[in-house]
Design an enzyme around this catalytic site. Sequence first.
Site, mmCIF file in Angstrom:
data_model
loop_
_atom_site.group_PDB
_atom_site.id
_atom_site.type_symbol
_atom_site.label_atom_id
_atom_site.label_comp_id
_atom_site.label_asym_id
_atom_site.label_seq_id
_atom_site.Cartn_x
_atom_site.Cartn_y
_atom_site.Cartn_z
ATOM 1 N N LYS A 111 56.373 87.799 -63.382
ATOM 2 C CA LYS A 111 55.419 86.704 -63.351
ATOM 3 C C LYS A 111 55.739 85.508 -62.451
ATOM 4 O O LYS A 111 54.699 84.687 -62.580
ATOM 5 C CB LYS A 111 55.468 86.519 -64.870
ATOM 6 C CG LYS A 111 57.290 85.755 -65.126
ATOM 7 C CD LYS A 111 57.485 85.414 -67.063
ATOM 8 C CE LYS A 111 58.514 85.688 -67.019
ATOM 9 N NZ LYS A 111 59.420 84.967 -68.203
ATOM 10 N N LYS B 245 66.306 85.705 -55.485
ATOM 11 C CA LYS B 245 65.743 83.694 -55.678
ATOM 12 C C LYS B 245 65.550 82.782 -54.974
ATOM 13 O O LYS B 245 65.080 82.109 -54.985
ATOM 14 C CB LYS B 245 65.882 84.028 -57.214
ATOM 15 C CG LYS B 245 64.767 84.392 -58.725
ATOM 16 C CD LYS B 245 64.867 84.257 -59.756
ATOM 17 C CE LYS B 245 63.554 85.409 -60.120
ATOM 18 N NZ LYS B 245 63.694 84.795 -61.770
ATOM 19 N N LYS C 65 59.316 95.350 -58.037
ATOM 20 C CA LYS C 65 58.656 94.914 -60.231
ATOM 21 C C LYS C 65 57.815 93.848 -60.470
ATOM 22 O O LYS C 65 56.884 93.377 -59.586
ATOM 23 C CB LYS C 65 60.135 94.059 -60.826
ATOM 24 C CG LYS C 65 60.387 93.113 -60.846
ATOM 25 C CD LYS C 65 61.316 92.445 -61.942
ATOM 26 C CE LYS C 65 61.495 90.827 -61.931
ATOM 27 N NZ LYS C 65 61.767 89.866 -62.707
#
Length: 345
Positions: free
Chosen positions: A211, A119, A208
């Site tokens: 969202k 991230k 993956k």
Amino acid sequence: MSKPVILTGIRSNEEPTLGNYLGAFLPIVKMQQEFAGDYQINMFVPDLHSFTTPVDHSSLYQNTLNNLKYFIASGLNINDQDTFIYRQSYIPAHSELTWILDCFTYVGEMSRMTQFKDKSNEHSESVTVGLFNYPVLMAADILLYGAKYVPVGEDQFQHLEITRDIATRFNNKFGDIFTIPDATGDQTKFIKRDSGLRIRSLTDPTKKMSKSNEDPKSKILLSDTPDEAIKKIMSATTDSVGAVNFDWDNQPGITSLLQILAMITGRPRDEVNAQWQGNTMYGEFKKAVAEAVAGFLTDFQARLNAIDDDTLMNKLQASEAAMSEVANATLLKAQVAVGLRPKVN
Ligand code: TYM
């Protein structure tokens, strides 16, 4: 004697996806159905975790309430007296324990967290201390309630392991303060899986389904219309092998769809694989997956629309009051241990 606790949380940073549903909502709902009476179920929204990366703050409060509704639409029975739903920020002990645990957590071990590394690459110009510290808050979420089982997707396993490390270190220094959650391997066995779950992105099945991925085609949202979901699955990336096989290495797109089909229909994986194994009509296969997902979304959204706001709020407030007491009792033990409060004889 208090009952063993099964606990999970889903952030309200974005609309939940099918990956969240299969990785976290469904396992805890199944556990509730299977073990009603024997376990306590804590399903909460880590709203403080929801802005470790930038979000639209004007919709955060409402998203948090929507997430709670998604638990119920997933089948969580809130009439069960051993089930508690709550918002992390409404129980300040989460933040207070985080600070204490911070002082027993090493920068070196936190720097190894892969989710932080990934991230912080995505948001390299604005990496916050909150993003770095996120696993310690997650440890507090788990340790405050003495959770034994924490059903999460594979991406959260490293955070569970660091929770165990921090709690063990604290207990070694101060005595038996925290219950240590089971190791991820044992947790996986408990939910009768052979490995952690990682539902893949529809556009890049080596990654993956996330969202926070900005490409809407990469993910199925629980709020997608059945038609939108059908279109996304029909255009999902597969391969040029030309026959359906369960093979993560060479056919991750097809394999991911097989996995979704088995989980969403509740059929055994082997049975679903055997039905489609060797089939050369990818279109036909995708259509079967798309229809199964569309059927699931139709039912899910009907349940969502039927939820009564007052029933939700009553359960939420009662749960938050009850869980504050549990959390405060654990926090006090930790405060006494580190010398912030006097020892009571
Ligand atoms: P979050 O909100 O990112 O995701 C919620 C849950 O969904 C799982 N998940 C997936 N599972 C399988 N395949 C996928 N593609 C997929 N994408 C997401 C996640 O593993 C997670 O279980 N840190 C947590 C929230 C949290 C928490 C906790 C969880 C905070 N405190 C305490 C358990 C216990 C998170 O960010 O999840």
